[in-house]
Structure formats: structure tokens, C-alpha cells
Design a protein around this motif. Structure first.
Motif, PDB file in Angstrom:
ATOM      1  N   PHE A  60       0.801  -1.224   0.000  1.00 60.10           N
ATOM      2  CA  PHE A  60       0.000   0.000   0.000  1.00 60.10           C
ATOM      3  C   PHE A  60       0.832   1.271   0.000  1.00 60.10           C
ATOM      4  CE2 PHE A  60      -4.141  -1.839   2.014  1.00 60.10           C
ATOM      5  CZ  PHE A  60      -4.250  -2.701   0.947  1.00 60.10           C
ATOM      6  N   PHE A  61       2.031   1.229   0.579  1.00 61.22           N
ATOM      7  CA  PHE A  61       2.830   2.447   0.642  1.00 61.22           C
ATOM      8  C   PHE A  61       3.235   2.948  -0.744  1.00 61.22           C
ATOM      9  CE2 PHE A  61       3.996   1.050   5.112  1.00 61.22           C
ATOM     10  CZ  PHE A  61       3.286   2.071   5.724  1.00 61.22           C
ATOM     11  N   GLU A  62       3.144   2.098  -1.756  1.00 60.79           N
ATOM     12  CA  GLU A  62       3.452   2.529  -3.112  1.00 60.79           C
ATOM     13  C   GLU A  62       2.474   3.592  -3.598  1.00 60.79           C
ATOM     14  OE1 GLU A  62       3.252  -0.984  -5.410  1.00 60.79           O
ATOM     15  OE2 GLU A  62       4.904  -2.004  -4.373  1.00 60.79           O
ATOM     16  N   VAL A  63       1.235   3.543  -3.089  1.00 68.94           N
ATOM     17  CA  VAL A  63       0.195   4.465  -3.565  1.00 68.94           C
ATOM     18  C   VAL A  63      -0.343   5.363  -2.458  1.00 68.94           C
ATOM     19  CG1 VAL A  63      -0.511   3.032  -5.510  1.00 68.94           C
ATOM     20  CG2 VAL A  63      -1.542   2.626  -3.273  1.00 68.94           C
ATOM     21  N   ALA A  64      -0.044   5.035  -1.203  1.00 67.53           N
ATOM     22  CA  ALA A  64      -0.509   5.828  -0.064  1.00 67.53           C
ATOM     23  C   ALA A  64       0.598   5.827   0.989  1.00 67.53           C
ATOM     24  CB  ALA A  64      -1.808   5.256   0.497  1.00 67.53           C
ATOM     25  N   PRO A  65       1.564   6.738   0.880  1.00 70.20           N
ATOM     26  CA  PRO A  65       2.779   6.639   1.688  1.00 70.20           C
ATOM     27  C   PRO A  65       2.704   7.250   3.087  1.00 70.20           C
ATOM     28  CG  PRO A  65       2.997   8.434   0.142  1.00 70.20           C
ATOM     29  CD  PRO A  65       1.663   7.785  -0.146  1.00 70.20           C
ATOM     30  N   HIS A  66       1.526   7.734   3.500  1.00 68.78           N
ATOM     31  CA  HIS A  66       1.440   8.462   4.766  1.00 68.78           C
ATOM     32  C   HIS A  66       0.743   7.605   5.829  1.00 68.78           C
ATOM     33  CE1 HIS A  66       2.914  12.076   2.798  1.00 68.78           C
ATOM     34  NE2 HIS A  66       2.095  11.778   1.804  1.00 68.78           N
ATOM     35  N   LEU A  67       1.484   7.299   6.888  1.00 72.17           N
ATOM     36  CA  LEU A  67       1.018   6.428   7.959  1.00 72.17           C
ATOM     37  C   LEU A  67       0.657   7.278   9.168  1.00 72.17           C
ATOM     38  CD1 LEU A  67       2.946   3.201   9.097  1.00 72.17           C
ATOM     39  CD2 LEU A  67       1.732   4.653  10.701  1.00 72.17           C
ATOM     40  N   GLY A  68      -0.559   7.073   9.692  1.00 68.11           N
ATOM     41  CA  GLY A  68      -0.996   7.804  10.878  1.00 68.11           C
ATOM     42  C   GLY A  68      -1.324   6.846  12.011  1.00 68.11           C
ATOM     43  N   TYR A  69      -1.018   7.271  13.233  1.00 63.31           N
ATOM     44  CA  TYR A  69      -1.244   6.367  14.363  1.00 63.31           C
ATOM     45  C   TYR A  69      -1.660   7.147  15.613  1.00 63.31           C
ATOM     46  CZ  TYR A  69       3.375   7.870  16.080  1.00 63.31           C
ATOM     47  OH  TYR A  69       4.437   8.612  16.533  1.00 63.31           O
ATOM     48  N   PRO A  70      -2.564   6.598  16.415  1.00 60.48           N
ATOM     49  CA  PRO A  70      -2.892   7.156  17.727  1.00 60.48           C
ATOM     50  C   PRO A  70      -2.019   6.510  18.798  1.00 60.48           C
ATOM     51  CG  PRO A  70      -4.482   5.472  17.159  1.00 60.48           C
ATOM     52  CD  PRO A  70      -3.486   5.520  16.027  1.00 60.48           C
ATOM     53  N   THR A  71      -1.941   7.127  19.949  1.00 59.82           N
ATOM     54  CA  THR A  71      -1.189   6.572  21.076  1.00 59.82           C
ATOM     55  C   THR A  71      -2.045   6.468  22.337  1.00 59.82           C
ATOM     56  OG1 THR A  71      -0.381   8.802  21.584  1.00 59.82           O
ATOM     57  CG2 THR A  71       1.057   7.385  20.259  1.00 59.82           C
ATOM     58  N   GLU A  72      -2.853   7.494  22.600  1.00 58.21           N
ATOM     59  CA  GLU A  72      -3.661   7.516  23.812  1.00 58.21           C
ATOM     60  C   GLU A  72      -4.990   6.800  23.639  1.00 58.21           C
ATOM     61  OE1 GLU A  72      -2.398   8.609  26.617  1.00 58.21           O
ATOM     62  OE2 GLU A  72      -0.578   9.018  25.462  1.00 58.21           O
ATOM     63  N   THR A  73      -5.264   6.365  22.427  1.00 60.48           N
ATOM     64  CA  THR A  73      -6.478   5.609  22.132  1.00 60.48           C
ATOM     65  C   THR A  73      -6.154   4.706  20.951  1.00 60.48           C
ATOM     66  OG1 THR A  73      -8.864   5.805  21.661  1.00 60.48           O
ATOM     67  CG2 THR A  73      -7.391   7.384  20.570  1.00 60.48           C
ATOM     68  N   SER A  74      -7.174   4.120  20.330  1.00 62.37           N
ATOM     69  CA  SER A  74      -6.915   3.262  19.167  1.00 62.37           C
ATOM     70  C   SER A  74      -8.147   3.213  18.280  1.00 62.37           C
ATOM     71  CB  SER A  74      -6.529   1.839  19.596  1.00 62.37           C
ATOM     72  OG  SER A  74      -7.505   1.270  20.446  1.00 62.37           O
ATOM     73  N   PHE A  75      -7.900   3.006  16.987  1.00 58.41           N
ATOM     74  CA  PHE A  75      -8.993   2.816  16.047  1.00 58.41           C
ATOM     75  C   PHE A  75      -9.714   1.500  16.358  1.00 58.41           C
ATOM     76  CE2 PHE A  75      -6.038   5.321  13.212  1.00 58.41           C
ATOM     77  CZ  PHE A  75      -6.844   6.450  13.117  1.00 58.41           C
ATOM     78  N   PRO A  76     -10.978   1.371  15.948  1.00 56.60           N
ATOM     79  CA  PRO A  76     -11.677   0.091  16.141  1.00 56.60           C
ATOM     80  C   PRO A  76     -10.921  -1.058  15.472  1.00 56.60           C
ATOM     81  CG  PRO A  76     -13.223   1.807  15.490  1.00 56.60           C
ATOM     82  CD  PRO A  76     -11.844   2.383  15.324  1.00 56.60           C
ATOM     83  N   ARG A  77     -10.938  -2.207  16.111  1.00 51.79           N
ATOM     84  CA  ARG A  77     -10.308  -3.397  15.556  1.00 51.79           C
ATOM     85  C   ARG A  77     -11.321  -4.199  14.734  1.00 51.79           C
ATOM     86  NH1 ARG A  77      -5.413  -5.219  18.216  1.00 51.79           N
ATOM     87  NH2 ARG A  77      -4.765  -3.675  19.767  1.00 51.79           N
ATOM     88  N   VAL A  78     -10.795  -5.092  13.900  1.00 51.92           N
ATOM     89  CA  VAL A  78     -11.624  -6.069  13.187  1.00 51.92           C
ATOM     90  C   VAL A  78     -11.174  -7.438  13.683  1.00 51.92           C
ATOM     91  CG1 VAL A  78     -12.350  -6.977  10.960  1.00 51.92           C
ATOM     92  CG2 VAL A  78     -11.852  -4.529  11.207  1.00 51.92           C
ATOM     93  N   ALA A  79     -11.861  -7.924  14.701  1.00 57.04           N
ATOM     94  CA  ALA A  79     -11.438  -9.159  15.351  1.00 57.04           C
ATOM     95  C   ALA A  79     -11.734 -10.378  14.482  1.00 57.04           C
ATOM     96  CB  ALA A  79     -12.135  -9.301  16.704  1.00 57.04           C
ATOM     97  N   GLY A  80     -10.963 -11.431  14.706  1.00 58.88           N
ATOM     98  CA  GLY A  80     -11.180 -12.711  14.041  1.00 58.88           C
ATOM     99  C   GLY A  80     -11.365 -13.809  15.066  1.00 58.88           C
ATOM    100  N   ALA A  81     -11.326 -15.044  14.607  1.00 62.56           N
ATOM    101  CA  ALA A  81     -11.443 -16.198  15.492  1.00 62.56           C
ATOM    102  C   ALA A  81     -10.697 -17.369  14.878  1.00 62.56           C
ATOM    103  CB  ALA A  81     -12.910 -16.571  15.708  1.00 62.56           C
ATOM    104  N   ILE A  82     -10.272 -18.311  15.717  1.00 63.84           N
ATOM    105  CA  ILE A  82      -9.699 -19.566  15.264  1.00 63.84           C
ATOM    106  C   ILE A  82     -10.661 -20.665  15.680  1.00 63.84           C
ATOM    107  CG2 ILE A  82      -7.693 -21.086  15.274  1.00 63.84           C
ATOM    108  CD1 ILE A  82      -7.070 -18.272  14.275  1.00 63.84           C
ATOM    109  N   LEU A  83     -11.267 -21.334  14.704  1.00 65.00           N
ATOM    110  CA  LEU A  83     -12.335 -22.298  14.964  1.00 65.00           C
ATOM    111  C   LEU A  83     -12.009 -23.658  14.366  1.00 65.00           C
ATOM    112  CD1 LEU A  83     -15.350 -19.992  13.955  1.00 65.00           C
ATOM    113  CD2 LEU A  83     -14.285 -20.210  16.218  1.00 65.00           C
ATOM    114  N   THR A  84     -12.502 -24.698  14.999  1.00 63.82           N
ATOM    115  CA  THR A  84     -12.412 -26.037  14.432  1.00 63.82           C
ATOM    116  C   THR A  84     -13.800 -26.511  14.041  1.00 63.82           C
ATOM    117  OG1 THR A  84     -12.588 -27.099  16.605  1.00 63.82           O
ATOM    118  CG2 THR A  84     -10.378 -26.616  15.791  1.00 63.82           C
ATOM    119  N   GLY A  85     -13.832 -27.431  13.076  1.00 63.05           N
ATOM    120  CA  GLY A  85     -15.101 -27.903  12.544  1.00 63.05           C
ATOM    121  C   GLY A  85     -15.418 -29.345  12.908  1.00 63.05           C
ATOM    122  N   SER A  86     -16.371 -29.904  12.199  1.00 65.19           N
ATOM    123  CA  SER A  86     -16.919 -31.217  12.546  1.00 65.19           C
ATOM    124  C   SER A  86     -15.898 -32.337  12.425  1.00 65.19           C
ATOM    125  CB  SER A  86     -18.128 -31.524  11.649  1.00 65.19           C
ATOM    126  OG  SER A  86     -17.765 -31.473  10.270  1.00 65.19           O
TER     127      SER A  86
END
Length: 425
Positions: free
Chosen positions: A264-290
Motif C-alpha cells: 500500500f505504501f506505493e500508492v498511499a505513503p502516509h502512515l498515521g497512528y494514535p497513542t492515547e487511544t486506538s482505532f476500532p479493531r476487526v477481530a477474528g477467530a480460530i475455529l475447528t469444525g466437525s
């Protein structure tokens, strides 16, 4: 050891909007066939010696496991999610379990992965219940509680992921959502990594976000971008590069392993970050099946006990990719900017409002904030006890981070203190 975190309107909108796959085949048959005979067999105690494990496996036929990871290739910064688990499982089983890695969504896409687990097409998987808040309202309620904490490049990531798993195991509403569709969690909620703004121009100030076109990957991120004055755009992550290149969007919110993997830095080279808070996360899970349920008990236990290797690989991917991201950002014509106080105040305000709505809704209990606070306090102390520490800031992370950091000890502590009651057998 030296080591370097009725529904309210927003919840209703989230419902309306509504990174490991294993396919097991025995060398002499399928996972549910003659190898196990439908019987659990004898297992072994957690922490058993190699000799005791070998004795439990002695009469079992070998199996081959196809493990689908979100990484695109062996060279991806996300590859350790698979390679560390593969090595640990094969070694612990004395070669009785062979792990073949499959990259990306080559067996089942995120929108079909839960069905694939339940019907046996896939045996174990990294999934994204956050993509389907209507089917997983309890999961997404906890996901919405994870944003807003102070953000740090290493300790904060450890804490968020340990706390998410710890609290999720103690939240029956989340476990019931999995039971209802015929799957079983190894990690019921995986916090994944911090999200950062990756933009075509610097956007450190609140006024920079007014009308900003921002790609988001979750309902919580959608609402947060609106809260700070931006315009959220919902497109697939694989389309973000082209959208940034064409100017269709100004920014994407992303974890840095995806940023590095996607170039992505090839087309959008500017990185922004918070320190005293954080952006919402997109959580995942590790699951097993039948099909995992039909394996001999000892094999199920080896997979479960591999949590520490999975967690180590996940942190190597999540935290280690920040080194690559910062180096790439510094090599280009972009910038690395901490979000302004005004912008961080608004992000924090959104997180606090969201947490209050989740707690008041009762989806995962009215005491969820208290349980999260207690878990954070417990695991923050454990992280410090084990010697994990940060010796610099995010912007110079590539200069002070120790890439030999071992994340297994903190994962083993979670296994022993929270997860053992859920261990097969």
C-alpha cells in the motif's frame, strides 16, 4: 527474558450492515474414517512428556492437515501464523500429523468459511465473524469493546489479544453462537492487530478528516469514521490498493501486516497512528469444525495445545510487520505522523460511547466493562512479570524492537489459567 492488548442505534446499524484452515486427510483415509473409528481414544495430560505423548499416539494412523492461513505466500509477513503452528504440531506429534499450508482463502472464502467448517470441507480456520454482525451479535459486541484503549506497538498488542481471548472464553453468549452453527473455538475472539490510517496525504489533524473518503472493514470502523467527520467506504481489502491508486478513496484503515503484504505504501505513503487511544479493531477467530471432533482425542489435544505456537506466530506477524512498515514508510516520500490530541479525543469519545451502549444493551452482560477492566489488570501484571517491555516509541520501532522476542510464555499462561477447562477430553 527481554521482550519487546431493544438495541441502541449504533448496535442496530452494526447488525444491519451485517488469519487458518485445516483440511485433514488420513494417510489411509479421511479424518472421520477408519483412522479414528469415531472413538476418542486415550489422550494425555497437558504438559505431558514427549514419551507420554508418543505412547498415546502409538496405535494411531498418521494424518495430513491442510492449514489455510490468511497470508498470501511463504514470504508474506503473515506467514508465521501458519509456519509456527505447523512446526509445533508436527514436532509434538512426532511426525504423526503433517501440516500442509494453504495460502489465503484458497479453500473457503470468509463468507463461506463457517459453513465449510460445519460440513467438513474445512477442519480448522481463521475466520472473521466481525464481517457478519447479524449472525454473531455477541462476538461483535466484544469486538466493539476492544477499540479505544491506549495504543502501543508491542505490549499493547499482546495485552489486547490476551484479554480478548480471556474474556471471550468467559462469555457464554459468544460460545453459544459457535455451538449453534456446529463449530468449536480455539480462540473465540482474536483481537488481531492495531489499525492505522494509510493515506495519500498526511491526515494527523481532526480537520483533515472532514469529508475524507476512508475504506473501512467493520461496522464499528464505519461509525467511527463518521464520528470524526469522514466518509466511510465499504470495499474489500483486496480492492484497497487500486482504490487508493485511482483516488477513489483517500485512506484505508488497516493492520500493518496487510499494508506490507499489499504494497500500500506505493500508492498511499502516509502512515498515521494514535497513542492515547486506538482505532476500532476487526477481530477474528480460530475455529475447528466437525471433522476435528471425529479425530482421536490425542490429535485433538495436540491441536489445542498448539495455541502457544499459534499465538507466537500471530504476534510475530502483527508486531514484526511494524518493523517492515516503518522501514518502508521511511524509505519512501511519505510520513509517519501521530494523530493530534483533538483527533484522538474524538476517537476516544466514540469508543467510550460505544462501550456504554454495548454494556447497556446486555448482549454480553451488563458487567462486560468490569470484566474487561479486571482482565486487563491481571494480564498487564503478567506481561510485566514475564519481562515484556517497550524501550522506544512507535515511530522508531524498527530501531529498538527485538525480533527474537518469544511470545509463547504469555500464551502458555493463558492456556493454563483460562483455557484448560475447555481442552478436549
Amino acid at each position: 527474558m527481554r521482550a519487546h492488548t431493544s438495541l441502541h442505534p449504533r448496535l442496530g446499524r452494526a447488525a444491519a450492515l451485517s488469519a487458518l484452515a485445516l483440511v485433514l486427510t488420513a494417510c489411509a483415509g479421511s479424518a472421520g474414517g477408519s483412522t479414528s473409528g469415531g472413538e476418542a481414544g486415550d489422550g494425555f495430560d497437558y504438559g505431558a512428556s514427549d514419551e507420554e505423548v508418543a505412547a498415546a499416539l502409538e496405535d494411531l494412523e498418521p494424518v495430513t492437515i491442510t492449514y489455510q492461513v490468511p497470508a498470501t505466500s511463504q514470504d508474506s509477513p503473515q506467514a508465521p501464523l501458519g509456519t509456527e503452528f505447523k512446526e509445533a504440531v508436527e514436532e509434538r506429534s512426532g511426525g504423526k500429523i503433517t501440516v500442509d499450508l494453504a495460502w489465503n482463502q484458497s479453500i473457503a472464502t470468509y463468507d463461506e468459511i463457517h459453513d465449510a467448517l460445519a460440513d467438513g470441507r474445512v477442519d480448522m480456520a481463521f475466520t472473521l465473524p466481525s464481517y457478519d454482525p447479524a449472525q454473531f451479535p455477541a462476538f461483535n459486541a466484544l469486538n466493539n469493546m476492544l477499540g479505544g484503549d491506549p495504543s502501543s506497538p508491542m505490549v499493547g498488542e499482546i495485552l489486547a489479544n490476551i484479554v480478548a481471548a480471556d474474556v471471550a472464553w468467559g462469555t457464554p453468549q459468544i460460545l453459544e453462537e459457535y455451538e449453534a452453527i456446529g463449530v468449536t473455538p480455539l480462540v473465540p475472539v482474536m483481537a488481531s492487530g492495531n489499525y492505522y490510517s494509510i493515506c495519500t496525504d498526511p491526515v494527523p489533524d481532526l480537520e483533515d478528516w472532514q469529508g475524507l473518503q476512508v475504506r473501512v472493514g467493520s461496522p464499528a470502523a464505519n461509525d467511527m469514521v463518521e464520528h470524526v467527520g469522514g466518509t466511510p467506504v465499504s470495499i474489500a481489502g483486496v480492492e484497497a490498493y487500486e482504490a487508493l491508486q485511482r483516488g477513489t478513496i483517500d485512506c484505508t484503515l488497516a493492520v500493518l501486516s496487510d499494508v506490507v503484504q499489499g504494497g500500500f505504501f506505493e500508492v498511499a505513503p502516509h502512515l498515521g497512528y494514535p497513542t492515547e487511544t486506538s482505532f476500532p479493531r476487526v477481530a477474528g477467530a480460530i475455529l475447528t469444525g466437525s471433522t476435528v471432533d471425529s479425530l482421536p482425542l490425542a490429535y485433538q489435544q495436540i491441536l489445542f495445545d498448539g495455541f502457544d505456537a499459534y499465538f507466537h506466530g500471530g504476534m510475530v506477524s502483527t508486531v514484526g510487520s511494524k518493523v517492515d512498515a516503518i522501514e518502508l514508510a521511511n524509505e519512501g516520500d511519505g510520513s509517519i505522523d501521530e494523530a493530534s490530541t483533538a483527533l484522538q479525543d474524538e476517537i476516544r469519545s466514540f469508543a467510550e460511547e460505544t462501550r456504554g451502549e454495548v454494556a447497556e444493551s446486555g448482549i454480553i452482560g451488563e458487567d462486560i466493562q468490569e470484566r474487561l477492566d479486571a482482565s486487563r489488570e491481571t494480564w498487564q501484571a503478567k506481561i510485566e512479570e514475564l519481562g515484556y517491555e517497550e524501550t522506544g516509541e512507535f515511530a522508531d520501532f524498527d530501531q529498538w524492537y527485538d525480533e527474537s522476542t518469544d511470545y509463547r510464555p504469555i500464551a502458555q499462561a493463558l492456556l493454563e489459567e483460562t483455557m484448560l477447562e475447555h481442552r478436549p477430553g
